[in-house]
Design a protein around this motif. Structure first.
Motif, PDB file in Angstrom:
ATOM      1  N   UNK A 121       0.799  -1.227   0.000  1.00  0.00           N
ATOM      2  CA  UNK A 121       0.000   0.000   0.000  1.00  0.00           C
ATOM      3  C   UNK A 121       0.834   1.282   0.000  1.00  0.00           C
ATOM      4  N   UNK A 122       2.106   1.202   0.404  1.00  0.00           N
ATOM      5  CA  UNK A 122       2.878   2.435   0.523  1.00  0.00           C
ATOM      6  C   UNK A 122       4.368   2.172   0.386  1.00  0.00           C
ATOM      7  N   UNK A 123       5.113   3.264   0.164  1.00  0.00           N
ATOM      8  CA  UNK A 123       6.572   3.246   0.208  1.00  0.00           C
ATOM      9  C   UNK A 123       7.016   4.297   1.213  1.00  0.00           C
ATOM     10  N   UNK A 124       8.154   4.052   1.858  1.00  0.00           N
ATOM     11  CA  UNK A 124       8.596   4.991   2.890  1.00  0.00           C
ATOM     12  C   UNK A 124      10.115   5.091   2.910  1.00  0.00           C
ATOM     13  N   UNK A 125      10.593   6.180   3.480  1.00  0.00           N
ATOM     14  CA  UNK A 125      12.023   6.393   3.712  1.00  0.00           C
ATOM     15  C   UNK A 125      12.187   7.002   5.100  1.00  0.00           C
ATOM     16  N   UNK A 126      13.122   6.469   5.866  1.00  0.00           N
ATOM     17  CA  UNK A 126      13.361   6.916   7.239  1.00  0.00           C
ATOM     18  C   UNK A 126      14.863   7.007   7.466  1.00  0.00           C
ATOM     19  N   UNK A 127      15.286   8.004   8.248  1.00  0.00           N
ATOM     20  CA  UNK A 127      16.694   8.144   8.636  1.00  0.00           C
ATOM     21  C   UNK A 127      16.755   8.647  10.068  1.00  0.00           C
ATOM     22  N   UNK A 128      17.840   8.307  10.744  1.00  0.00           N
ATOM     23  CA  UNK A 128      17.974   8.756  12.127  1.00  0.00           C
ATOM     24  C   UNK A 128      19.158   8.131  12.819  1.00  0.00           C
ATOM     25  N   UNK A 129      19.038   7.907  14.122  1.00  0.00           N
ATOM     26  CA  UNK A 129      20.110   7.395  14.958  1.00  0.00           C
ATOM     27  C   UNK A 129      20.055   5.876  15.066  1.00  0.00           C
ATOM     28  N   UNK A 130      21.219   5.247  15.033  1.00  0.00           N
ATOM     29  CA  UNK A 130      21.335   3.804  15.212  1.00  0.00           C
ATOM     30  C   UNK A 130      22.244   3.534  16.398  1.00  0.00           C
ATOM     31  N   UNK A 131      21.721   2.858  17.405  1.00  0.00           N
ATOM     32  CA  UNK A 131      22.482   2.551  18.607  1.00  0.00           C
ATOM     33  C   UNK A 131      23.068   1.153  18.468  1.00  0.00           C
TER      34      UNK A 131
END
Length: 275
Positions: free
Chosen positions: A220-230
């Motif tokens: 139903x959708x496509x997404x992109x996410x970025x942020x912090x990785x611990x």
């Protein structure tokens, strides 16, 4: 006279053995007892004082900076080409090390791949754990693929909250940065109905910068996410989701917050603090 000669020979041979200890490794940098099966070999001199190698004197109560380090040279066994040269610290007999000072990596044809100079101050600041040394840290090959999966659970919210669980496979585990392929299934409540959404994603985790970027989608959708990785164990990020068809319900659209937690016994996937 003969006795003196035998003593001399024994002491001389012991000194050579201590100064030049050759260890063989397979393609994954595990110790290989048989030379004919090895891909790399290492020649290690005896420990030298950190002060002499790095012009730095560790303090008496400094338990992080060692007082002695190993000068090491690694070679490709195929052509005896230098692969790595630098100073290592750590569990020498277990093949677990961290690099300190100047270090250089070379390709099989002799080209410099990477060089790094880790000062004692940087070494202490990063609280480094032991690492092994793959041949070309920035290259990708079939040998880098590790099919030992990590189980992940994630929470995301755009239009509504979505809970997803599945497996991730490491496509580039021999490098410091990890490329992960994820396959899972999520559920979402919308208008008192429960919707099931398959999840497919690629996540690239940067170990030194503690960052990640992920792209993925469902039917139903496509997404992109970025942020912090611990340590690649937990990811927290924000991004945006775009629906394939806004008339389909639920239409997952808008800014997205995502959190992911991984569980794995894969040592290549569990990140240490890198040098």
């Amino acid at each position: 006279m003969v006795l003196h000669f035998l003593i001399f020979v024994f002491l001389f041979s012991s000194k050579i053995t201590a100064q030049n200890d050759t260890i063989f490794f397979d393609k994954y940098w595990n110790k290989e007892p048989k030379k004919e099966l090895a891909v790399y070999y290492r020649i290690s001199d005896k420990e030298i004082k950190t002060e002499d190698a790095l012009n730095y004197t560790p303090k008496k109560n400094d338990y992080i900076i060692p007082s002695e380090i190993f000068p090491v040279k690694d070679y490709y066994i195929k052509n005896n080409q230098l692969q790595f040269q630098g100073y290592l610290t750590g569990k020498y007999r277990l093949n677990e090390y961290s690099s300190i000072g100047e270090a250089k990596w070379y390709s099989e044809d002799g080209h410099l791949i990477q060089s790094k100079n880790t000062s004692p101050r940087e070494y202490r600041k990063k609280l480094m754990g032991p690492v092994k040394f793959p041949s070309e840290r920035n290259s990708f090959s079939k040998e880098s693929v590790d099919l030992s999966p990590a189980f992940y659970i994630s929470y995301s919210i755009a239009l509504k909250s979505q809970y997803t669980a599945g497996l991730e496979f490491c496509l580039d585990c021999q490098n410091d940065n990890k490329l992960l392929l994820g396959l899972g299934y999520g559920i979402m409540r919308y208008d008192d109905k429960t919707y099931g959404l398959p999840d497919f994603h690629l996540s690239y985790n940067l170990s030194e910068k503690w960052l990640f970027a992920k792209v993925g989608g469902s039917r139903r959708n496509a997404y992109a996410i970025a942020g912090l990785s611990l340590l690649s164990i937990m990811d927290l990020g924000i991004g945006y989701s775009v629906p394939f068809n806004q008339e389909n319900i639920p239409a997952i659209k808008g800014f997205t917050f995502g959190a992911t937690i991984r569980f794995t016994n894969n040592k290549n996937l569990r990140l240490n603090f890198k040098y």
